[in-house]
Design an enzyme around this catalytic site. Structure first.
Site, short mmCIF file in Angstrom:
data_model
loop_
_atom_site.label_atom_id
_atom_site.label_comp_id
_atom_site.label_asym_id
_atom_site.label_seq_id
_atom_site.Cartn_x
_atom_site.Cartn_y
_atom_site.Cartn_z
N CYS A 124 -2.55 2.97 7.75
CA CYS A 124 -3.95 2.73 8.11
C CYS A 124 -4.09 2.44 9.61
CB CYS A 124 -4.47 1.56 7.30
SG CYS A 124 -3.66 0.04 7.81
N ASP A 154 2.44 2.51 2.59
CA ASP A 154 2.53 3.14 3.92
C ASP A 154 3.92 2.93 4.53
OD1 ASP A 154 -0.05 3.94 3.66
OD2 ASP A 154 -0.90 2.30 4.81
N CYS A 187 -0.67 -5.31 6.75
CA CYS A 187 -0.36 -4.09 7.52
C CYS A 187 0.48 -4.43 8.74
CB CYS A 187 -1.64 -3.41 7.99
SG CYS A 187 -2.85 -3.22 6.70
N CYS A 217 0.80 -1.23 0.00
CA CYS A 217 0.00 0.00 0.00
C CYS A 217 0.83 1.28 0.00
CB CYS A 217 -0.91 0.01 1.23
SG CYS A 217 0.07 0.01 2.73
FE1 FES Z 1 -1.14 0.27 4.41
FE2 FES Z 1 -2.46 -0.99 6.23
S1 FES Z 1 -3.23 -0.33 4.34
S2 FES Z 1 -0.37 -0.50 6.25
#
Ligand code: FES
Length: 125
Positions: A58, A35, A102, A33
């Site tokens: 998230c 992140d 995640c 994602c």
């Molecule tokens: Fe990116 Fe959870 S959606 S760490």
């Protein structure tokens, strides 16, 4: 969809922030994602005296970051290394399947920070 523990750590994350002149820093990005999580360590006598995190991600990523800091504070580096992504997810009472990726950030960032500490020790020692 989230357990009560996940919601608790997401809404009241523990140990958020930065440590000035940290003994170790670990940063990992989630390829799924995009992140990012960063972990800062203060080490004393081979123990994690303090730990802080900054996560751009998230709710599950924030909850796992928060939980990993609680799990390892006061622990020896060896004990902290044994914490896996699975340990963190279990401590949170599980994560929904689509959110398991995640949880990969937390322990990985911790391990990266410990490795960074060891590298710095070698350079200075
Ligand atoms: Fe990116 Fe959870 S959606 S760490």
């Amino acid at each position: 969809m989230y357990s009560e523990k996940v919601m608790d750590h997401f809404t009241h994350p523990r140990n958020v922030g930065e440590i000035e002149n940290p003994d170790g820093v670990g940063e990992v990005g989630n390829t799924v994602c995009g992140d990012v999580m960063k972990i800062f360590l203060r080490i004393k006598d081979d123990r994690i005296e303090d730990i802080k995190f900054k996560t751009f991600g998230c709710g599950a990523a924030i909850a796992t970051s928060s939980m990993v800091t609680e799990l390892v504070i006061g622990k020896t580096l060896q004990e902290a290394k044994e914490i896996s992504n699975k340990t963190v997810a279990e401590a949170l009472g599980g994560l929904p399947c689509q959110k398991m990726h995640c949880s990969n950030l937390a322990a990985d960032a911790l391990h990266a920070a410990i490795d960074d500490y060891h590298k710095k020790q070698k350079v200075s020692g």
